[in-house]
Design a protein around this motif. Structure first.
Motif, PDB file in Angstrom:
ATOM      1  N   ASP A 105       0.805  -1.223   0.000  1.00 46.11           N
ATOM      2  CA  ASP A 105       0.000   0.000   0.000  1.00 46.11           C
ATOM      3  C   ASP A 105       0.840   1.275   0.000  1.00 46.11           C
ATOM      4  O   ASP A 105       0.400   2.307  -0.509  1.00 46.11           O
ATOM      5  N   ALA A 106       2.039   1.240   0.587  1.00 44.87           N
ATOM      6  CA  ALA A 106       2.797   2.476   0.803  1.00 44.87           C
ATOM      7  C   ALA A 106       3.923   2.680  -0.207  1.00 44.87           C
ATOM      8  O   ALA A 106       4.663   3.658  -0.096  1.00 44.87           O
ATOM      9  N   GLY A 107       4.104   1.804  -1.179  1.00 44.42           N
ATOM     10  CA  GLY A 107       5.240   1.900  -2.083  1.00 44.42           C
ATOM     11  C   GLY A 107       4.868   2.397  -3.467  1.00 44.42           C
ATOM     12  O   GLY A 107       3.698   2.422  -3.846  1.00 44.42           O
ATOM     13  N   ILE A 108       5.894   2.804  -4.226  1.00 47.42           N
ATOM     14  CA  ILE A 108       5.722   3.299  -5.594  1.00 47.42           C
ATOM     15  C   ILE A 108       6.554   2.414  -6.511  1.00 47.42           C
ATOM     16  O   ILE A 108       7.788   2.519  -6.521  1.00 47.42           O
ATOM     17  N   PRO A 109       5.940   1.517  -7.289  1.00 43.07           N
ATOM     18  CA  PRO A 109       6.736   0.664  -8.173  1.00 43.07           C
ATOM     19  C   PRO A 109       7.303   1.454  -9.346  1.00 43.07           C
ATOM     20  O   PRO A 109       6.721   2.461  -9.768  1.00 43.07           O
ATOM     21  N   PRO A 110       8.448   1.039  -9.896  1.00 43.54           N
ATOM     22  CA  PRO A 110       8.995   1.715 -11.068  1.00 43.54           C
ATOM     23  C   PRO A 110       8.046   1.635 -12.265  1.00 43.54           C
ATOM     24  O   PRO A 110       7.333   0.653 -12.446  1.00 43.54           O
ATOM     25  N   HIS A 111       8.057   2.700 -13.062  1.00 38.63           N
ATOM     26  CA  HIS A 111       7.259   2.743 -14.295  1.00 38.63           C
ATOM     27  C   HIS A 111       8.166   3.178 -15.436  1.00 38.63           C
ATOM     28  O   HIS A 111       8.940   4.131 -15.305  1.00 38.63           O
ATOM     29  N   PHE A 112       8.081   2.471 -16.574  1.00 34.32           N
ATOM     30  CA  PHE A 112       8.947   2.729 -17.719  1.00 34.32           C
ATOM     31  C   PHE A 112       8.130   3.259 -18.892  1.00 34.32           C
ATOM     32  O   PHE A 112       7.078   2.698 -19.240  1.00 34.32           O
TER      33      PHE A 112
END
Length: 265
Positions: free
Chosen positions: A66-73
């Motif tokens: 819930d608290a994280g930001i996954p990488p986006h390409f």
């Protein structure tokens, strides 16, 4: 409480840290690069996103919680881009402020395989990458990266990261899927054969449009039971294909993935 700073946008050629003055770097970030990698025997380009952080800082796995930001390409600027496949090394389980997230401390090396759109022609890896890095503050960072020319031989750093990717099991956990007010709840029983891998579990849906809650786990008859809520944008119950569910069992030294679960009464 975790604080979030404004977005930092950095543009770089193949090596980021050498081109950006230290006082222009966002807090926590040492460098971010697309490694040159190599060309595989079938013509694909292997590269990797390599992120170096200040000690104690972290970044996130593909499904961090819930608290994280996954990488986006964003690969729009890449040349001869075909199918892109990311190989996620086993994440760490990170507890902070009462929240459990999945990610990587101090550094992340994420192998990437890019098939050529036109076979026989070289792939030119270029990407705009958005990622979150955190200590007691969280900083959303955007970097524009380009890999240099491919090396003649495989990069041992990328090979080592590939060796840490969770294994894929042919087993299918037993699961029950029930309606809840705003979506569906999945309860799965993991096979005994996987327990040696660890006791932390991630549950995901193949569609990024489906939100999945942090899983709850319990021991039942020597097996690990895990439950999570799956919520669509409609905020209502929806048809949930058990084949679209992915479970990852994570330990400090090993991890295993299960693709799809088997419905039981």
């Amino acid at each position: 409480m975790i604080k979030t700073l404004a977005l930092f946008v950095l543009t770089a050629a193949p090596a980021l840290a050498q081109d950006i003055a230290p006082d222009e770097m966002p807090p926590g970030l040492v460098s971010a690069r697309l490694l040159p990698g190599w060309v595989t025997s079938d013509g694909a380009r292997m590269t990797a996103l390599a992120v170096e952080l200040e000690p104690g800082w972290k970044t996130y796995w593909r499904s961090p919680g819930d608290a994280g930001i996954p990488p986006h390409f964003d690969w729009q600027a890449a040349g001869n881009l075909g199918e892109v496949e990311l190989f996620w090394p086993r994440p760490e389980v990170i507890s902070s402020g009462g929240e459990r997230t999945l990610g990587y401390h101090d550094r992340m090396l994420l192998p990437i395989r890019i098939a050529p759109a036109a076979p026989g022609q070289p792939v030119e890896p270029r990407a705009v990458v958005d990622l979150g890095i955190c200590l007691d503050i969280c900083v959303p960072v955007q970097v524009s990266l380009e890999a240099g020319p491919a090396e003649p031989a495989p990069d041992p750093r990328i090979e080592a990261a590939l060796a840490r990717v969770p294994g894929s099991s042919e087993d299918h956990p037993d699961c029950r899927i029930t309606e809840i007010a705003d979506g569906m709840q999945v309860t799965a029983m993991l096979p005994e054969s996987g327990r040696a891998a660890g006791d932390q579990v991630a549950m995901e849906h193949q569609s990024k449009d489906i939100w999945v809650s942090a899983p709850e786990t319990a021991e039942l008859d020597g097996r690990l039971a895990v439950a999570a809520d799956f919520v669509a944008a409609s905020g209502k119950p929806f048809p949930l294909d058990p084949g679209d569910i992915r479970l990852t069992l994570i330990g400090p030294q090993d991890a295993v993935e299960y693709h799809g679960c088997k419905l039981v009464d």
